[in-house]
Design a protein around this motif. Structure first.
Motif, PDB file in Angstrom:
ATOM      1  N   TYR A 176       9.366 -32.158 -46.977  1.00  0.00           N
ATOM      2  CA  TYR A 176       8.461 -32.847 -47.894  1.00  0.00           C
ATOM      3  C   TYR A 176       7.049 -32.268 -47.779  1.00  0.00           C
ATOM      4  O   TYR A 176       6.408 -31.969 -48.774  1.00  0.00           O
ATOM      5  CB  TYR A 176       8.431 -34.357 -47.607  1.00  0.00           C
ATOM      6  CG  TYR A 176       7.345 -35.064 -48.371  1.00  0.00           C
ATOM      7  CD1 TYR A 176       7.542 -35.453 -49.695  1.00  0.00           C
ATOM      8  CD2 TYR A 176       6.095 -35.305 -47.800  1.00  0.00           C
ATOM      9  CE1 TYR A 176       6.538 -36.076 -50.417  1.00  0.00           C
ATOM     10  CE2 TYR A 176       5.088 -35.927 -48.516  1.00  0.00           C
ATOM     11  CZ  TYR A 176       5.312 -36.303 -49.816  1.00  0.00           C
ATOM     12  OH  TYR A 176       4.308 -36.900 -50.532  1.00  0.00           O
ATOM     13  N   TYR A 177       6.583 -32.122 -46.554  1.00  0.00           N
ATOM     14  CA  TYR A 177       5.217 -31.639 -46.323  1.00  0.00           C
ATOM     15  C   TYR A 177       5.070 -30.158 -46.651  1.00  0.00           C
ATOM     16  O   TYR A 177       4.105 -29.743 -47.277  1.00  0.00           O
ATOM     17  CB  TYR A 177       4.820 -31.871 -44.857  1.00  0.00           C
ATOM     18  CG  TYR A 177       4.922 -33.317 -44.433  1.00  0.00           C
ATOM     19  CD1 TYR A 177       3.888 -34.208 -44.690  1.00  0.00           C
ATOM     20  CD2 TYR A 177       6.051 -33.796 -43.777  1.00  0.00           C
ATOM     21  CE1 TYR A 177       3.969 -35.539 -44.296  1.00  0.00           C
ATOM     22  CE2 TYR A 177       6.140 -35.124 -43.386  1.00  0.00           C
ATOM     23  CZ  TYR A 177       5.103 -35.985 -43.647  1.00  0.00           C
ATOM     24  OH  TYR A 177       5.198 -37.294 -43.274  1.00  0.00           O
ATOM     25  N   LEU A 178       6.038 -29.383 -46.200  1.00  0.00           N
ATOM     26  CA  LEU A 178       5.938 -27.930 -46.339  1.00  0.00           C
ATOM     27  C   LEU A 178       6.032 -27.464 -47.790  1.00  0.00           C
ATOM     28  O   LEU A 178       5.573 -26.374 -48.125  1.00  0.00           O
ATOM     29  CB  LEU A 178       7.001 -27.256 -45.469  1.00  0.00           C
ATOM     30  CG  LEU A 178       6.885 -27.601 -43.969  1.00  0.00           C
ATOM     31  CD1 LEU A 178       8.003 -26.939 -43.183  1.00  0.00           C
ATOM     32  CD2 LEU A 178       5.523 -27.222 -43.410  1.00  0.00           C
ATOM     33  N   ASN A 179       6.595 -28.303 -48.664  1.00  0.00           N
ATOM     34  CA  ASN A 179       6.681 -27.949 -50.084  1.00  0.00           C
ATOM     35  C   ASN A 179       5.416 -28.293 -50.866  1.00  0.00           C
ATOM     36  O   ASN A 179       5.325 -28.004 -52.051  1.00  0.00           O
ATOM     37  CB  ASN A 179       7.889 -28.637 -50.734  1.00  0.00           C
ATOM     38  CG  ASN A 179       9.193 -28.013 -50.279  1.00  0.00           C
ATOM     39  OD1 ASN A 179       9.215 -26.873 -49.832  1.00  0.00           O
ATOM     40  ND2 ASN A 179      10.266 -28.756 -50.384  1.00  0.00           N
ATOM     41  N   LYS A 180       4.449 -28.927 -50.199  1.00  0.00           N
ATOM     42  CA  LYS A 180       3.199 -29.304 -50.871  1.00  0.00           C
ATOM     43  C   LYS A 180       2.234 -28.123 -50.887  1.00  0.00           C
ATOM     44  O   LYS A 180       2.277 -27.254 -50.035  1.00  0.00           O
ATOM     45  CB  LYS A 180       2.526 -30.480 -50.140  1.00  0.00           C
ATOM     46  CG  LYS A 180       3.324 -31.763 -50.187  1.00  0.00           C
ATOM     47  CD  LYS A 180       3.336 -32.331 -51.573  1.00  0.00           C
ATOM     48  CE  LYS A 180       4.120 -33.612 -51.658  1.00  0.00           C
ATOM     49  NZ  LYS A 180       4.518 -33.933 -53.005  1.00  0.00           N
TER      50      LYS A 180
END
Length: 123
Positions: free
Chosen positions: A9-13
């Motif tokens: 979730y975080y790394l795709n931001k």
């Protein structure tokens, strides 16, 4: 839930939201050893003793990150917004500024105290 799934979730931001959300995650998890992270409705959800406490999400219009306090109706803070929600409130974060760690920690302490003091029942 596997750590890789939570991290995705975080790394795709995009930046600066990625760093902001990762920092918020660390701030939330550091508040209490009983806080665990999972995923609900596609967003990171933080639970206190298995009871939903808060979420991390980004505003669809402004794309700014915010902390969604599940029991926000019990919390009184000038920067919490209820909007049209009856139970939850949000705390917006500007990803281009320093994160107000003191304010966030205070809000999280207020929220966690609802569970610790039995105002909101935990299993």
């Amino acid at each position: 839930m596997k750590q890789e799934q939570l991290d995705t979730y975080y790394l795709n931001k995009e930046e600066p939201n990625k760093s902001c959300l990762l920092a918020l995650r660390d701030i939330i998890l550091a508040q209490d050893d009983n806080i665990t992270e999972t995923r609900k409705y596609g967003m990171p959800c933080f639970c206190y003793k298995q009871k939903m406490c808060c979420y991390l999400w980004t505003d669809k219009k402004t794309n700014e990150p915010y902390v969604l306090m599940v029991e926000g109706k019990h919390l009184d803070h000038p920067k919490l917004e209820a909007g049209n929600r009856s139970r939850m409130k949000i705390f917006r974060i500007n990803p281009n500024e320093d994160i107000p760690i003191g304010e966030i920690s205070l809000l999280l302490k207020m929220a966690l105290d609802l569970y610790r003091k039995g105002i909101i029942k935990v299993k």
